[in-house]
Design a protein around this motif. Structure first.
Motif, PDB file in Angstrom:
ATOM      1  N   SER A 123       0.699  -0.698  -0.041  1.00 51.49           N
ATOM      2  CA  SER A 123      -0.079  -0.106  -0.362  1.00 51.49           C
ATOM      3  C   SER A 123       1.367   1.075   0.210  1.00 51.49           C
ATOM      4  O   SER A 123       0.110   2.002   0.092  1.00 51.49           O
ATOM      5  N   ALA A 143      -5.157   9.952  -6.512  1.00 50.83           N
ATOM      6  CA  ALA A 143      -5.892  10.069  -4.777  1.00 50.83           C
ATOM      7  C   ALA A 143      -7.541   9.256  -4.748  1.00 50.83           C
ATOM      8  O   ALA A 143      -7.002   8.476  -3.962  1.00 50.83           O
ATOM      9  N   PRO A 144      -8.125  10.097  -5.770  1.00 49.60           N
ATOM     10  CA  PRO A 144      -9.544   9.695  -4.944  1.00 49.60           C
ATOM     11  C   PRO A 144      -9.629   7.972  -5.939  1.00 49.60           C
ATOM     12  O   PRO A 144     -10.822   7.208  -5.483  1.00 49.60           O
ATOM     13  N   PRO A 147      -7.859   5.055  -3.160  1.00 46.13           N
ATOM     14  CA  PRO A 147      -8.153   5.230  -1.607  1.00 46.13           C
ATOM     15  C   PRO A 147      -6.840   4.041  -0.466  1.00 46.13           C
ATOM     16  O   PRO A 147      -7.356   2.618  -0.831  1.00 46.13           O
ATOM     17  N   GLY A 148      -6.470   4.207   0.225  1.00 41.22           N
ATOM     18  CA  GLY A 148      -5.357   3.917   0.816  1.00 41.22           C
ATOM     19  C   GLY A 148      -3.993   3.251   0.305  1.00 41.22           C
ATOM     20  O   GLY A 148      -3.082   2.601   1.352  1.00 41.22           O
ATOM     21  N   GLU A 150      -0.108   5.378  -0.995  1.00 43.91           N
ATOM     22  CA  GLU A 150       0.302   5.702  -0.657  1.00 43.91           C
ATOM     23  C   GLU A 150       2.072   6.314  -1.560  1.00 43.91           C
ATOM     24  O   GLU A 150       2.538   4.336  -2.151  1.00 43.91           O
ATOM     25  N   ASN A 170      -2.141  12.023  -1.030  1.00 45.28           N
ATOM     26  CA  ASN A 170      -1.279  10.286  -1.423  1.00 45.28           C
ATOM     27  C   ASN A 170       0.352  10.664  -1.204  1.00 45.28           C
ATOM     28  O   ASN A 170       1.280   9.185  -1.831  1.00 45.28           O
TER      29      ASN A 170
END
Length: 207
Positions: A123, A143-144, A147-148, A150, A170
């Motif tokens: 992740s 980013a959208p 999600p989660g 990075e 992110n």
């Protein structure tokens, strides 16, 4: 973001030709407030550099970058690396990275690669070369969608644009060579490296 990196905004990406430069370089970076150091496996001295920093400066978080093969994972861990970074991801490399027990940042630059990395359980990913693959705009768009997940963008990230990356939700940390580039290391410009590290350590994302 994995725990080892949650107190630094910048990971210096280091290409080091001489083992004797390892300690003065790492000391300058640490004194400047940057404790996580990525030593790329691009020179014959890289593993020796990692080993020396890990042995002589145990409080430093020294890791191996440009990890390309499973043998690199083994060699880096044996040298004392505390994290691993690769520009991409294969099934065998994913297995080796997970088995190592070390924090591992595999690279991903397309949606499919992000999805594959996520299926392997990762992740926190490297985004390299960031500039060539859309930079801030690409990561903002992702980013959208993811999600989660990075990212640590590297490649074309500089003192001038690092804050723009770090402002993204992110992107908790960036990687870059500008803090200690190859010429500064070759010339032993430890004072200059320390000053750039001090400025980099103050780049905090507006959360």
């Amino acid at each position: 973001m994995p725990q080892p990196f949650d107190h630094t905004p910048v990971i210096p990406v280091l290409t080091i030709e001489r083992v004797e430069d390892a300690i003065p370089l790492a000391t300058a970076l640490i004194e400047g407030g940057l404790n996580a150091l990525e030593v790329t496996l691009r020179t014959p001295s890289a593993l020796g550099v990692i080993e020396k920093i890990a042995r002589d400066l145990p409080h430093a978080l020294v890791g191996a970058g440009t990890v390309l093969r499973t043998a690199d994972v083994t060699a880096a861990k044996n040298a004392g690396a505390k994290f691993l970074v690769s520009p991409g991801l294969t099934q065998s490399l994913a297995a080796a990275g997970i088995a190592s027990g070390l924090p591992y940042l595999p690279g991903a630059v397309t949606p499919s690669e992000v999805m594959i990395a996520r299926e392997f359980g990762f992740s926190f990913l490297k985004f390299f070369p960031a500039k060539e693959y859309g930079g801030v705009a690409m990561l903002k768009a992702w980013a959208p969608i993811f999600p989660g997940i990075e990212f640590c963008p590297t490649g074309g990230v500089s003192e001038a644009n690092a804050a723009e990356y770090l402002a993204l939700p992110n992107v908790p940390v960036v990687g870059g060579t500008w803090v200690a580039n190859a010429e500064a290391i070759r010339s032993g410009d430890w004072a200059g490296i320390r000053e750039r590290a001090l400025r980099a350590s103050k780049l905090r994302p507006p959360r």
